[in-house]
Design an enzyme around this catalytic site. Structure first.
Site, PDB file in Angstrom:
ATOM      1  N   GLY A 120      -7.343   1.417  13.895  1.00 25.15           N
ATOM      2  CA  GLY A 120      -6.561   2.783  13.631  1.00 25.15           C
ATOM      3  C   GLY A 120      -5.983   2.765  12.436  1.00 25.15           C
ATOM      4  O   GLY A 120      -5.435   1.691  11.821  1.00 25.15           O
ATOM      5  N   CYS A 126      -0.045  -3.371  13.698  1.00 24.50           N
ATOM      6  CA  CYS A 126      -0.201  -2.301  12.714  1.00 24.50           C
ATOM      7  C   CYS A 126      -0.797  -3.155  11.495  1.00 24.50           C
ATOM      8  O   CYS A 126      -0.261  -4.127  11.136  1.00 24.50           O
ATOM      9  CB  CYS A 126       0.989  -1.746  12.556  1.00 24.50           C
ATOM     10  SG  CYS A 126       0.939  -0.411  11.172  1.00 24.50           S
ATOM     11  N   LEU A 127      -1.854  -2.513  10.758  1.00 25.06           N
ATOM     12  CA  LEU A 127      -2.323  -3.121   9.529  1.00 25.06           C
ATOM     13  C   LEU A 127      -1.307  -3.338   8.596  1.00 25.06           C
ATOM     14  O   LEU A 127      -1.193  -3.779   7.580  1.00 25.06           O
ATOM     15  CB  LEU A 127      -3.668  -2.303   9.024  1.00 25.06           C
ATOM     16  CG  LEU A 127      -4.960  -2.375   9.966  1.00 25.06           C
ATOM     17  CD1 LEU A 127      -5.659  -1.308   9.563  1.00 25.06           C
ATOM     18  CD2 LEU A 127      -5.206  -3.875   9.688  1.00 25.06           C
ATOM     19  N   HIS A 177       2.970   7.556  11.882  1.00 27.72           N
ATOM     20  CA  HIS A 177       2.659   7.339  10.743  1.00 27.72           C
ATOM     21  C   HIS A 177       2.798   8.332   9.831  1.00 27.72           C
ATOM     22  O   HIS A 177       3.486   8.542   8.677  1.00 27.72           O
ATOM     23  CB  HIS A 177       1.405   6.534  10.150  1.00 27.72           C
ATOM     24  CG  HIS A 177       1.336   5.009  10.579  1.00 27.72           C
ATOM     25  ND1 HIS A 177       2.287   4.118   9.914  1.00 27.72           N
ATOM     26  CD2 HIS A 177       0.412   4.412  11.342  1.00 27.72           C
ATOM     27  CE1 HIS A 177       1.852   2.902  10.198  1.00 27.72           C
ATOM     28  NE2 HIS A 177       0.956   2.918  11.093  1.00 27.72           N
ATOM     29  N   HIS A 212       0.659   6.120  17.961  1.00 34.95           N
ATOM     30  CA  HIS A 212       1.107   5.038  16.799  1.00 34.95           C
ATOM     31  C   HIS A 212       0.582   5.772  15.550  1.00 34.95           C
ATOM     32  O   HIS A 212       1.323   5.837  14.671  1.00 34.95           O
ATOM     33  CB  HIS A 212       0.268   3.951  17.153  1.00 34.95           C
ATOM     34  CG  HIS A 212       0.340   2.932  16.160  1.00 34.95           C
ATOM     35  ND1 HIS A 212       1.270   1.631  16.172  1.00 34.95           N
ATOM     36  CD2 HIS A 212       0.144   2.858  14.857  1.00 34.95           C
ATOM     37  CE1 HIS A 212       1.164   0.788  15.226  1.00 34.95           C
ATOM     38  NE2 HIS A 212       0.540   1.490  14.159  1.00 34.95           N
ATOM     39  N   GLU A 213      -0.535   6.206  15.564  1.00 36.07           N
ATOM     40  CA  GLU A 213      -1.010   6.718  14.197  1.00 36.07           C
ATOM     41  C   GLU A 213      -0.397   8.115  13.737  1.00 36.07           C
ATOM     42  O   GLU A 213      -0.062   8.358  12.467  1.00 36.07           O
ATOM     43  CB  GLU A 213      -2.595   6.972  14.110  1.00 36.07           C
ATOM     44  CG  GLU A 213      -3.388   5.644  14.434  1.00 36.07           C
ATOM     45  CD  GLU A 213      -3.107   4.502  13.456  1.00 36.07           C
ATOM     46  OE1 GLU A 213      -2.733   4.504  12.429  1.00 36.07           O
ATOM     47  OE2 GLU A 213      -3.382   3.520  13.916  1.00 36.07           O
ATOM     48  N   GLN A 251      -0.676   5.260   5.440  1.00 37.17           N
ATOM     49  CA  GLN A 251      -1.071   3.645   5.196  1.00 37.17           C
ATOM     50  C   GLN A 251      -1.657   3.289   3.886  1.00 37.17           C
ATOM     51  O   GLN A 251      -1.503   2.123   3.245  1.00 37.17           O
ATOM     52  CB  GLN A 251      -1.496   2.959   6.266  1.00 37.17           C
ATOM     53  CG  GLN A 251      -0.890   2.860   7.578  1.00 37.17           C
ATOM     54  CD  GLN A 251      -1.548   2.476   8.743  1.00 37.17           C
ATOM     55  OE1 GLN A 251      -2.333   3.038   9.416  1.00 37.17           O
ATOM     56  NE2 GLN A 251      -1.282   1.415   8.819  1.00 37.17           N
TER      57      GLN A 251
HETATM   58  C1  QAP Z   1      -2.588   0.578  15.920  1.00 36.09           C
HETATM   59  O1  QAP Z   1      -3.394  -1.247  14.730  1.00 36.09           O
HETATM   60  C2  QAP Z   1      -2.737   0.048  17.179  1.00 36.09           C
HETATM   61  O2  QAP Z   1      -1.168  -7.760  12.496  1.00 36.09           O
HETATM   62  C3  QAP Z   1      -3.992   0.031  15.054  1.00 36.09           C
HETATM   63  O3  QAP Z   1      -2.876  -9.272  11.114  1.00 36.09           O
HETATM   64  C4  QAP Z   1      -2.473  -1.587  17.550  1.00 36.09           C
HETATM   65  O4  QAP Z   1      -5.635  -1.886  13.870  1.00 36.09           O
HETATM   66  C5  QAP Z   1      -2.270   0.755  18.232  1.00 36.09           C
HETATM   67  C6  QAP Z   1      -4.262  -5.860  12.557  1.00 36.09           C
HETATM   68  C7  QAP Z   1      -2.276  -1.875  18.774  1.00 36.09           C
HETATM   69  C8  QAP Z   1      -2.106   0.446  19.712  1.00 36.09           C
HETATM   70  C9  QAP Z   1      -2.081  -1.003  19.898  1.00 36.09           C
HETATM   71  C10 QAP Z   1      -3.035  -5.911  12.703  1.00 36.09           C
HETATM   72  C11 QAP Z   1      -5.123  -6.606  11.930  1.00 36.09           C
HETATM   73  C12 QAP Z   1      -4.649  -4.534  13.121  1.00 36.09           C
HETATM   74  C13 QAP Z   1      -2.601  -7.358  12.338  1.00 36.09           C
HETATM   75  C14 QAP Z   1      -4.502  -2.005  14.031  1.00 36.09           C
HETATM   76  C15 QAP Z   1      -3.303  -8.138  11.463  1.00 36.09           C
HETATM   77  C16 QAP Z   1      -4.650  -7.817  11.303  1.00 36.09           C
HETATM   78  C17 QAP Z   1      -3.870  -3.378  13.564  1.00 36.09           C
HETATM   79 CO    CO Z   2       0.025   1.273  12.040  1.00 37.90          CO
END
Ligand code: QAP
Ligand code: CO
Length: 167
Positions: A46, A91-92, A137, A133-134, A51
């Site tokens: 997401g 989170c990215l 943001h 979550h999004e 971001q």
């Molecule tokens: C949001 O998160 C989310 O730390 C999206 O090193 C995540 O795409 C909502 C990512 C989990 C609910 C549950 C994170 C990639 C990606 C990192 C992501 C990383 C590389 C996170």
């Molecule tokens: Co995020």
């Protein structure tokens, strides 16, 4: 298409509040395509426009294994919430940090797609977590803000240190 730069916590621009999209035109569709490419490249599940330093209410998401289920949410609104669930989120914009957050278990969300068509979606589980979550943001909120001040400081210091090392 283009891969956009993703802001890293604690960048103050992550706290800007996104404005509603007034007109869904080719510029918005280009933004959606670039955000999707950026999310797939990362890879992530997401990404909110905030971001990538665009302060408009646009979210892309894909929970599939094979990049086959891109979801686009423009001007999303939560119509109903119910129950609670704990989920370990990442989170990215907060790379390498995973922490458990409590959010609503089920939500009903209304949004527009990239063609300006309105839809309503009932979500639970990871999809419900990801939408909440999004949407945070877009309100300038990062998931680590649900954690204790102590944990937030540790995360800030860790990410700042890593950025110094990279510079
Ligand atoms: C949001 O998160 C989310 O730390 C999206 O090193 C995540 O795409 C909502 C990512 C989990 C609910 C549950 C994170 C990639 C990606 C990192 C992501 C990383 C590389 C996170
Ligand atoms: Co995020």
């Amino acid at each position: 298409m283009a891969i956009l730069n993703i802001l890293t916590y604690p960048d103050p621009r992550l706290h800007k509040i996104a404005a509603p999209v007034e007109e869904i035109n080719e510029d918005i569709r280009q933004l959606v395509r670039d955000m999707a490419e950026t999310m797939y490249d990362a890879p992530g599940i997401g990404l909110a426009a905030t971001q990538v330093d665009v302060h408009k209410q646009v979210i892309v998401m894909d929970l599939s294994e094979d990049k086959s289920e891109l979801r686009v949410f423009i001007n999303p609104r939560i119509l109903a919430k119910c129950g609670n669930q704990d989920y370990e989120e990442g989170c990215l914009s907060v790379p390498g940090v995973y922490e458990t957050v409590t959010r609503a278990a089920e939500i009903t969300v209304e949004a527009l797609d990239e063609h300006g068509k309105a839809f309503t979606l009932e979500a639970e589980g990871l999809l419900a977590v990801c939408i909440q979550h999004e949407m945070d943001h877009l309100l300038g909120k990062v998931f680590v803000e649900y954690l204790s001040g102590l944990k937030q400081n540790r995360i800030k210091n860790k990410l700042k240190k890593r950025q110094r090392e990279r510079a």
